[in-house]
Structure formats: C-alpha cells, structure tokens
Design a protein around this motif. Structure first.
Motif, PDB file in Angstrom:
ATOM      1  N   ASP A 189      -1.866  12.868   7.503  1.00 42.76           N
ATOM      2  CA  ASP A 189      -2.617  11.646   7.162  1.00 42.76           C
ATOM      3  C   ASP A 189      -4.097  11.977   7.164  1.00 42.76           C
ATOM      4  OD1 ASP A 189      -3.617   9.112   6.798  1.00 42.76           O
ATOM      5  OD2 ASP A 189      -2.764   8.251   8.634  1.00 42.76           O
ATOM      6  N   GLU A 214      -0.838  11.451   3.285  1.00 45.22           N
ATOM      7  CA  GLU A 214      -1.141  10.021   3.348  1.00 45.22           C
ATOM      8  C   GLU A 214      -2.627   9.776   3.112  1.00 45.22           C
ATOM      9  OE1 GLU A 214       0.359   8.269   6.964  1.00 45.22           O
ATOM     10  OE2 GLU A 214      -0.688   6.373   6.634  1.00 45.22           O
ATOM     11  N   ASP A 239      -1.821   4.207   2.094  1.00 43.73           N
ATOM     12  CA  ASP A 239      -1.918   3.330   3.262  1.00 43.73           C
ATOM     13  C   ASP A 239      -3.066   2.349   3.000  1.00 43.73           C
ATOM     14  OD1 ASP A 239      -2.500   2.198   5.737  1.00 43.73           O
ATOM     15  OD2 ASP A 239      -2.461   4.040   6.886  1.00 43.73           O
ATOM     16  N   ASN A 261       3.138   3.362   2.587  1.00 40.81           N
ATOM     17  CA  ASN A 261       3.226   3.050   4.007  1.00 40.81           C
ATOM     18  C   ASN A 261       2.938   1.559   4.118  1.00 40.81           C
ATOM     19  OD1 ASN A 261       2.270   2.284   6.534  1.00 40.81           O
ATOM     20  ND2 ASN A 261       1.095   4.148   6.909  1.00 40.81           N
ATOM     21  N   LYS A 263       2.199  -1.536   6.283  1.00 42.07           N
ATOM     22  CA  LYS A 263       1.836  -2.068   7.595  1.00 42.07           C
ATOM     23  C   LYS A 263       1.759  -3.576   7.439  1.00 42.07           C
ATOM     24  CE  LYS A 263      -0.776   1.942   9.233  1.00 42.07           C
ATOM     25  NZ  LYS A 263      -2.114   2.493   9.533  1.00 42.07           N
ATOM     26  N   GLY A 290       4.315   1.759   8.785  1.00 43.94           N
ATOM     27  CA  GLY A 290       3.245   2.380   9.549  1.00 43.94           C
ATOM     28  C   GLY A 290       3.056   1.699  10.892  1.00 43.94           C
ATOM     29  N   ASP A 316       6.320   4.974  11.884  1.00 47.99           N
ATOM     30  CA  ASP A 316       5.468   5.370  13.020  1.00 47.99           C
ATOM     31  C   ASP A 316       5.733   4.520  14.262  1.00 47.99           C
ATOM     32  OD1 ASP A 316       4.067   7.532  12.068  1.00 47.99           O
ATOM     33  OD2 ASP A 316       2.329   6.387  11.389  1.00 47.99           O
TER      34      ASP A 316
END
Ligand SMILES: O=C(O)CCC(=O)C1=CC=C[C@@H](O)[C@@H]1C(=O)O
Ligand SMILES: [Mg+2]
Length: 368
Positions: A189, A214, A239, A261, A263, A290, A316
């Motif tokens: 990342d 990422e 992300d 990703n 979130k 994430g 994650d």
C-alpha cells in the motif's frame, strides 16, 4: 422505525503498537461511537472511523462530532425510517463528510437488523459463515523487525500480508521480503506516495508477484492510475480515490484499477458500500474490506459487509487482540487460522461493553 434518542461518545484508546505510515505514527486512537435507541428501547451501534488528524481524508474526529451534532443527528432523530437506505437520502443535502454519515447510518443498520431479528450480514445479503482475513503492517524500524513480524502474523494464520511502501523504501524492501517468503500472498500500500514520474520504479515491482499495489498515485486521480495500469501487470487496487458509487463507476470505465478496497466509512456507509460491491461484481472486479484501525463496533460492521459474496480477497479486519489490550465489545473479534466466524445473532452480533467504553470516553452527549 423511529429513533428517539442518540448518545454520541468520543473515545480515546491506546493501541498496543504505533501504526506508522509515510504520514507519521499513530498510537492513541480517537473515535466516535453512535448509540441509537428506537421507540421500543432497542439499541443500534455505529462507529466513526475518522482519525484525529486529516491525513487520510479531510475528516477528523472533531469535524465528525460537529457534523453529527449540528446536522446529522437532528436530521435523523424522530424521523420515520422504513429502511437504513433512507438515512443516506435524509443526509444527501450534506456534502461529503462520509465517515460521519457512515457512523449514524451504521447504527441504523444494526438497529434495523435487530428489529428484523437477523444478523447484519444476512440483512445485507451476505451468505458466508466465515471470512478470510489478512493483516496490514505499518512501517517498521528495521528490516529484521519487519521480517519477524511477518513471520509471527503468518504463524497466527493471517491469509495475506500488506506492507506500506514509499519512495526509497520499496524495491529493496520487497526484494528482501520475497527472499525470505517467496510465495506468500503479499501486497503493498503506497497511500498515494508516487506519481507517474516514478513509473520505472513501479514497473520494477512487477517481478515480485504482488497480489496488488494499493493506491500508488494521487488521492484524487483516476486518469493516471488508468495509464499506469496499462503499463504494469500487477493489479492496481484503489483506496483513497473511491468515495462514491460514481467514483467506482468512473474507475471501472477508465480501467483505472482491477481491485477496489471498500472502506465503509470512506464511502459514506453500508448502503453505498453494498452498491459498490454489486457494481464491481457485475463488472468482474474483486473487492476486499479495508480497515481503519477500528475498535470493536466498526470491526463488527466490516465483518458483516465482508460476508457478501464478491469480497473474494482477504480484508484488513484483523482480530481485536492485534490492536487492543481490551476491545469495547464482547466477545472480542477472534481470528482462527486466518478466518473470522460471521456472527449469526441479530444485528452486529457483538455486544458493546458499557463499562469498558466508559473507561475510554472523554466526551458524551445525549440527544432526545
Ligand atoms: O485497520 C487496519 O489494520 C488497516 C490499517 C491500514 O492499513 C490503513 C488504515 C488507515 C490508513 C492507511 O494507513 C491504511 C490504508 O490505507 O489502508
Ligand atoms: Mg490503503
């Protein structure tokens, strides 16, 4: 359903380790918890994932408190709701502030699932009994420490390792990791630490068989990511560039990434997260969930979302004990052989521990 009372809490919890990125170290995690009560006395919980400084996005714990106190809570309190998707409609007049929106919407999702007596995972349409999890490792003091940490996390069963890279701390680092761990599922990342001028560096990474890189480029870019993806075989995962369904649609149209990703906080809540998940599935993109160093409530929401079928890559969402001496939920989130069992009880499936929360609360306000 009507929410008749909301309690907003600001907590501060010490992490077991400082989480170090190219922007600095974080050891004390500050965050907000939203507790929403309906007319029957049922409780739903949400957590804001904004950090105390605006390095990851523009939001902070304080801006979230302001948004919730002055605009969002008044818009939702005593408003008739037939489905959690409606929260977004009531808050649509407020620009951005996605993490604050997500915190209150999350509490409504939990409450709604409890009212329907189903798990949040089921209510969202998830069917997995367990989810696969990986781990995100921050920058370490030395190569030895990093290698040891990777080994210990592999021993614990984590399904993939994510490390942080930045210019000057990339090729050699990955080369060294690959020397010791030639075949582990590994990803990097960059938190947007590169520009297209570094394309030769990023191309060099192709030989190390990374699962993905990422957010290599700017947080507000899609065009350069598309150019980069054409030049490299390592899949790009976005992300910070994806805040909405529309962002995801544009990224897909431009071929700016192969993976997203998701979130929940960054995209403004579970409703939008699910829409992005569905869109990616229709278009053949893989997604994963994430993390934002969440305490138990946010972690529980991540687990429920990850039960959706197109979350095909490990997320994650590590176990509570990786971050905290004591988490604010019971039971804590436990990882066994790299899996978390998706709770089947109604709602988020974990019970917040009021005593523990009180211990870490630095500000509290009740809205009726
Ligand atoms: O919650 C976790 O364990 C994942 C933490 C993590 O990798 C991140 C959290 C917040 C910002 C970043 O540094 C990073 C990420 O970008 O995904
Ligand atoms: Mg990231």
């Amino acid at each position: 359903m009507k929410i008749i009372q909301i309690t907003l809490r600001h907590l501060k919890m010490r992490m077991k380790f400082p989480f170090v990125t190219s922007f600095g170290a974080m050891q004390d995690k500050e965050f907000l918890v939203v507790e929403a009560m309906d007319q029957n006395g049922r409780i739903g919980w949400g957590e804001s994932v904004a950090f105390d400084t605006p390095w990851y996005t523009e939001e902070t714990v304080k801006t979230n408190w302001h948004m919730l106190e002055d605009f969002m809570i008044p818009a939702i309190l005593h408003t008739k709701l037939h489905h959690p998707d409606e929260v977004g409609q009531h808050l649509a007049y407020i620009r951005k502030n996605n993490m604050a929106k997500s915190a209150i919407e999350g509490a409504v999702w939990d409450l709604f699932a409890k009212e329907k007596r189903v798990s949040l995972a089921k209510l969202l349409g998830g069917n997995k009994e367990k989810i696969e999890v990986g781990i995100s490792i921050g920058l370490q003091q030395s190569m030895d420490e990093l290698l040891q940490l990777i080994q210990s996390k592999l021993n614990e069963g984590y399904k993939r390792i994510k490390i942080k890279i930045k210019p000057g701390y990339d090729i050699q680092l990955i080369q060294e990791i690959r020397k010791h761990f030639p075949t582990i599922p590994l990803m990097a990342d960059a938190n947007s630490a590169y520009s297209l001028e570094d394309i030769h560096l990023i191309k060099e990474l192709d030989q190390y068989n990374l699962m993905m890189i990422e957010q290599p480029l700017s947080v507000d870019d899609l065009i350069d990511h598309a150019k980069l993806q054409k030049e490299i075989s390592t899949p790009i995962c976005l992300d910070e560039s994806i805040h909405t369904y529309t962002d995801a649609r544009t990224a897909i149209k431009l071929n700016a990434c192969k993976i997203i990703n998701i979130k929940i906080g960054r995209v403004g809540g579970l409703s939008e997260a699910k829409k992005i998940h569905d869109l990616c599935m229709e278009n053949g993109l893989a997604v994963w969930c994430g993390g934002m160093l969440e305490a138990g409530i946010g972690r529980a929401h991540n687990i429920a979302l990850t039960a959706l079928s197109n979350f095909t890559l490990p997320g994650d969402t590590a176990g509570s004990s990786h971050y905290w001496e004591q988490d604010i939920i019971q039971p804590e989130v436990i990882v066994e052989n790299g899996y978390i069992a998706v709770p089947t009880a109604a709602g988020i499936g974990y019970e917040p521990n009021r005593k523990t929360m009180e211990q870490f609360t630095i500000r509290e306000k009740i809205f009726t």
